[in-house]
Design an enzyme around this catalytic site. Sequence first.
Site, PDB file in Angstrom:
ATOM      1  N   CYS A 113      21.332   4.915  -0.371  1.00  0.00           N
ATOM      2  CA  CYS A 113      20.320   5.701  -0.549  1.00  0.00           C
ATOM      3  C   CYS A 113      19.697   6.347   0.739  1.00  0.00           C
ATOM      4  O   CYS A 113      18.940   7.144   0.791  1.00  0.00           O
ATOM      5  CB  CYS A 113      19.492   5.195  -1.396  1.00  0.00           C
ATOM      6  SG  CYS A 113      20.127   5.041  -3.235  1.00  0.00           S
ATOM      7  N   HIS A 254      12.073   8.974  -0.640  1.00  0.00           N
ATOM      8  CA  HIS A 254      13.255   8.757  -1.424  1.00  0.00           C
ATOM      9  C   HIS A 254      12.903   8.851  -3.038  1.00  0.00           C
ATOM     10  O   HIS A 254      12.003   8.256  -3.589  1.00  0.00           O
ATOM     11  CB  HIS A 254      13.921   7.499  -1.310  1.00  0.00           C
ATOM     12  CG  HIS A 254      15.207   7.165  -2.200  1.00  0.00           C
ATOM     13  ND1 HIS A 254      16.093   7.924  -2.343  1.00  0.00           N
ATOM     14  CD2 HIS A 254      15.471   6.135  -3.056  1.00  0.00           C
ATOM     15  CE1 HIS A 254      16.908   7.215  -3.210  1.00  0.00           C
ATOM     16  NE2 HIS A 254      16.652   6.294  -3.485  1.00  0.00           N
ATOM     17  N   ASN A 284      17.545  10.253  -9.417  1.00  0.00           N
ATOM     18  CA  ASN A 284      17.753   9.651  -7.957  1.00  0.00           C
ATOM     19  C   ASN A 284      19.230  10.021  -7.498  1.00  0.00           C
ATOM     20  O   ASN A 284      20.321   9.745  -8.001  1.00  0.00           O
ATOM     21  CB  ASN A 284      17.879   7.854  -8.175  1.00  0.00           C
ATOM     22  CG  ASN A 284      18.274   7.183  -6.731  1.00  0.00           C
ATOM     23  OD1 ASN A 284      18.594   8.028  -5.823  1.00  0.00           O
ATOM     24  ND2 ASN A 284      17.957   6.344  -6.815  1.00  0.00           N
TER      25      ASN A 284
END
Length: 327
Positions: A113, A254, A284
């Site tokens: 990520c 994030h 996400n």
Amino acid sequence: MIRAQVIGSGACSPERVITNDFFEHLVPGADEWIFSRTGIRERRFAREDQATSDLATLAALNALQAAGIPATEIDCIVLGTSTPDMSLPATACIVQKNIGASNAFAFDINAVCSSFVYAMEVADNFIQCGKYKTILAIGADTYSKILDFDDKTTCPLFGDGAGAAVLQATDAPDKGILCTYMRSDGNGWPLIQVPSSGSRKPVTAETIAAHDTTFKMSGKNVYMFATEVIPEIIRTLCQKAGIEPSDLTYIIPHQANVRMIDFISKKFGYPKERFLLNLDRCGNTSAASVALVMAENMNNGTIKPGDLVLTMGFGGGLTWGGLLIRF
């Protein structure tokens, strides 16, 4: 002093919208159950015939259009992803061919990520050294291809997407990427993984049957990790720049969980409305997360010239990092 400025950005979200009701087979009242724990209402999934390179290509073309330059001006393509089209060749090379960036060299980077933030770090260093002028940084992932749809703790969290940024050298003072901070801790590698996906545990009929070819995450431990490193990123970048968090125009975190953002907002006394988010609409999107939000808010006029924006990523590896950018 040479700096890397963002001269254009682009996004690509698949057309297929997956609402929380899609997961009703896992938990009754899925919409409220998922939203109350994560802040996610829906996400996008790629079509069966869409790969990571397809989304990355569209994001790249949109970024080039926003920057107003042809693909032949690109010196380098850095694509951050943990869901490449295949184990080899690099997905970046497929994107290079698709967009016609004939003068570039291209490669992938995998920090899960954190991949787009890492890609921006690489681009920034390439530009600062003076050897390259224009670089395309991309974050793209199609996690719908690797999720275990019997695991209610992970599969509702993720969506697919891609975002891209064109970075170009500038000697304008106080503009572009002002400072960066990158870290990793390999001791935490087991917390986020796809166990059977490489040379350690090759894919077999047995590993497929055991769901070892799908994404695994120790959610509680990852949450604890994130709430430790997010303040670290903010403090370190602000100290490097000699500013206070209140001096930031926006923070692009994030897009993992709204509870993390609530925690950071309270810890720093930083207004929640100054966190730029698409979590409720996109979930996400891993490597695409920060890139998508940046592109959306540059192109809709929310991020304006002169704004000071802190971007941050954290994910498997464990990896984390951030960039302070003057637009």
